[in-house]
Design a protein around this motif. Structure first.
Motif, mmCIF file in Angstrom:
data_model
loop_
_atom_site.group_PDB
_atom_site.id
_atom_site.type_symbol
_atom_site.label_atom_id
_atom_site.label_comp_id
_atom_site.label_asym_id
_atom_site.label_seq_id
_atom_site.Cartn_x
_atom_site.Cartn_y
_atom_site.Cartn_z
ATOM 1 N N ILE A 102 -38.172 -0.587 24.153
ATOM 2 C CA ILE A 102 -37.467 -1.637 24.795
ATOM 3 C C ILE A 102 -36.458 -2.021 23.814
ATOM 4 N N ILE A 103 -36.814 -2.126 22.538
ATOM 5 C CA ILE A 103 -35.998 -2.751 21.460
ATOM 6 C C ILE A 103 -34.647 -2.017 21.382
ATOM 7 N N TYR A 104 -34.898 -0.616 21.329
ATOM 8 C CA TYR A 104 -33.772 0.435 21.100
ATOM 9 C C TYR A 104 -33.081 0.321 22.454
ATOM 10 N N THR A 105 -33.409 0.417 23.626
ATOM 11 C CA THR A 105 -32.757 0.544 24.772
ATOM 12 C C THR A 105 -31.931 -0.696 24.763
ATOM 13 N N LEU A 106 -32.319 -1.861 24.525
ATOM 14 C CA LEU A 106 -31.580 -3.336 24.610
ATOM 15 C C LEU A 106 -30.460 -3.282 23.449
ATOM 16 N N ILE A 107 -30.764 -2.925 22.483
ATOM 17 C CA ILE A 107 -29.712 -2.858 21.399
ATOM 18 C C ILE A 107 -28.666 -2.032 21.771
ATOM 19 N N ASN A 108 -29.120 -0.799 22.247
ATOM 20 C CA ASN A 108 -27.956 0.078 22.564
ATOM 21 C C ASN A 108 -27.254 -0.313 23.775
ATOM 22 N N LEU A 109 -27.762 -0.953 24.866
ATOM 23 C CA LEU A 109 -27.058 -1.742 25.849
ATOM 24 C C LEU A 109 -25.908 -2.765 25.350
ATOM 25 N N VAL A 110 -26.288 -3.411 24.258
ATOM 26 C CA VAL A 110 -25.365 -4.437 23.706
ATOM 27 C C VAL A 110 -24.177 -3.745 23.001
ATOM 28 N N PHE A 111 -24.742 -2.620 22.305
ATOM 29 C CA PHE A 111 -23.554 -1.927 21.733
ATOM 30 C C PHE A 111 -22.534 -1.260 22.886
ATOM 31 N N LEU A 112 -23.013 -0.637 23.710
ATOM 32 C CA LEU A 112 -22.310 -0.097 25.028
ATOM 33 C C LEU A 112 -21.641 -1.175 25.847
ATOM 34 N N LYS A 113 -21.992 -2.474 25.808
ATOM 35 C CA LYS A 113 -21.306 -3.774 26.364
ATOM 36 C C LYS A 113 -20.077 -4.050 25.603
ATOM 37 N N THR A 114 -20.312 -3.953 24.378
ATOM 38 C CA THR A 114 -19.236 -4.823 23.614
ATOM 39 C C THR A 114 -18.262 -3.800 23.156
ATOM 40 N N LEU A 115 -18.377 -2.517 23.151
ATOM 41 C CA LEU A 115 -17.409 -1.463 22.676
ATOM 42 C C LEU A 115 -17.384 -0.386 23.692
ATOM 43 N N PRO A 116 -15.945 0.081 23.603
ATOM 44 C CA PRO A 116 -15.859 1.270 24.578
ATOM 45 C C PRO A 116 -16.364 2.575 24.058
ATOM 46 N N ILE A 117 -16.775 3.483 24.893
ATOM 47 C CA ILE A 117 -17.253 4.714 24.436
ATOM 48 C C ILE A 117 -16.394 5.505 23.300
ATOM 49 N N SER A 118 -15.113 5.331 23.324
ATOM 50 C CA SER A 118 -14.251 5.724 22.363
ATOM 51 C C SER A 118 -14.452 5.557 20.739
ATOM 52 N N GLU A 119 -15.046 4.115 20.934
ATOM 53 C CA GLU A 119 -15.181 3.671 19.696
ATOM 54 C C GLU A 119 -16.508 3.719 19.154
ATOM 55 N N ILE A 120 -17.400 4.017 19.699
ATOM 56 C CA ILE A 120 -18.827 4.323 19.446
ATOM 57 C C ILE A 120 -19.179 5.816 19.114
ATOM 58 N N ALA A 121 -18.653 6.809 19.865
ATOM 59 C CA ALA A 121 -18.909 7.937 19.518
ATOM 60 C C ALA A 121 -18.306 8.686 18.127
#
Length: 445
Positions: free
Chosen positions: A242-261
């Motif tokens: 649950i923690i991992y899913t939520l923190i990754n949801l936050v990363f994906l909400k705040t940054l575009p895919i191109s800035e995470i990949a």
């Protein structure tokens, strides 16, 4: 016949076991593996599914190994399950792989990302990353040379700081407006093979879930392993998922895919986006402390594996490797060996290559452990089993299928990395027999 518990005191309750599970598994991967998962999937939706499925596979794996942990509560954990089921050589190869690959590669991989984070935080030149990584590994090794008490104190403080950045990012991020739309499928222009993209993403998550296999080692110290162990593993890994899913949801909400990949600084970038420059730097410092503590955990645990093997004279140069400080009782011989291998890996590998090799080698032995459950059920039906796997045989079959999937995916996507891991492990076979013969000859001279 039930294994003895080596005289260990049964003092560990449910909460302590739960804290052990979560403290062991949550490390640096939660902050840095999102880069390779997103790079593989190119999709927010598939990234989240990969984290959830990775967690479910890990839960099945943990519950499966727990049956052996409760039935064979010997000091040494997984090494003892393998020895009890298959004999000394497979158990030796597991210890060999841990000593030469698993612990040094974990230390090297996390030291590399620590160097990258500190380099970005202080705006140092790119060349400084490797130097910082080596100095980081050396400093932690020297702290461990001060003794288990000093290393344990560092681990306790790091555990607290480990949870602070996670909690801040999750709580603030979930209630902040998102700038990025979450799409389920990746861009067809980026990936033509959806299954391959998802498989690579799922494989990347497994490093972040690593650590569950060592939890079974505390079975001999638990008050009620038949109840508390499956609860600790099941609930602990469920909370982590649950923690991992939520923190990754936050990363994906705040940054575009191109800035995470492919961006190992994505967690820091997300923190800066949420808290501003100063707040982002403070969260990044928390992440650095968390990673430093994770390296310490692998260093502290890892140096005791070759020590135990050297005490049985089953490694070359066992005389040096088993040297222990008379003042601090620290196994400095094993520590020097571990640090030397880690530095070599820092020079030769990068974060993702090192972690993929770790996952491949450890899941190979994990697969043997899952299969051992079926072997012992048939071979020793009267073996006292304080805990039996819920949903048997479905849960261990899922764990086995997950293990096979991980191994096959690694062979397909990282063939030479898998070959190197296998060759290093197989190298332990002649070393085992030659070392055994050498010390046998010396003892009879």
């Amino acid at each position: 016949m039930q294994a003895e518990n080596d005289g260990l005191k049964k003092e560990v309750g449910t909460f302590a076991a739960l804290a052990t599970v979560m403290g062991t598994v949550i490390g640096g991967g939660v902050f840095f593996k999102v880069a390779s998962v997103v790079e593989a999937t190119q999709s927010a939706g598939l990234t989240l599914v990969a984290w959830v499925l990775g967690g479910l596979l890990t839960i099945c794996a943990g519950l499966t190994s727990a049956e052996l942990a409760a039935a064979i509560p010997l000091t040494g954990g997984a090494v003892k399950y393998l020895e009890y089921t298959y004999g000394k050589l497979p158990a030796y190869l597991f210890g060999w792989a841990q000593s030469l690959i698993y612990f040094p590669a974990n230390i090297a991989a996390l030291a590399i990302v620590f160097g990258g984070q500190l380099q970005a935080l202080l705006h140092l030149n790119q060349a400084s990353q490797l130097l910082i990584a080596i100095v980081t590994g050396l400093s932690i090794t020297l702290i461990n040379f001060l003794g288990a008490k000093a290393a344990g104190r560092l681990q306790s403080w790091a555990l607290i700081f480990k949870l602070i950045p996670i909690a801040l990012i999750v709580v603030v991020g979930l209630f902040s407006p998102g700038d990025t739309a979450l799409h389920l499928l990746p861009s067809t222009s980026t990936h033509t093979n959806l299954f391959s993209a998802f498989a690579s993403g799922l494989l990347a998550t497994m490093f972040a879930y690593d650590g569950w296999l060592g939890v079974g080692a505390i079975a001999g110290e638990m008050k009620h392993p038949e109840k508390d162990l499956p609860r600790a593993i099941g609930w602990g890994l469920a909370f982590i998922t649950i923690i991992y899913t939520l923190i990754n949801l936050v990363f994906l909400k705040t940054l575009p895919i191109s800035e995470i990949a492919g961006n190992l600084n994505a967690a820091s970038a997300s923190a800066i986006h949420l808290f501003g420059a100063l707040g982002g730097k403070l969260v990044t410092i928390g992440i650095l402390i968390s990673v430093y503590g994770a390296i310490n955990g692998y260093t502290m645990t890892g140096m005791r594996v070759p020590l135990a093997m050297a005490e049985e004279q089953s490694l070359p140069f066992s005389g040096f490797i088993r040297k222990v400080s008379t003042k601090t009782a620290a196994p400095y011989g094993a520590g020097v060996l571990q640090f030397a291998i880690a530095v070599l890996m820092m020079l030769l590998g990068n974060f993702d290559h090192l972690t993929d090799m770790i996952v491949f080698v450890m899941w190979f032995f994990s697969l043997l452990i899952f299969i051992a459950v079926f072997i012992l059920r048939k071979r020793e039906p009267d073996l006292k089993r304080p805990y039996r796997i819920p949903g048997y045989p479905v849960v261990p079959i899922i764990a086995i299928l997950g293990g096979v999937f991980i191994l096959v995916t690694t062979i397909i996507t990282e063939f030479w990395l898998a070959v190197i891991g296998v060759l290093i492990t197989i190298l332990g076979i002649p070393v085992y027999y030659l070392t055994k013969r050498y010390y046998h000859y010396r003892s009879h001279k």
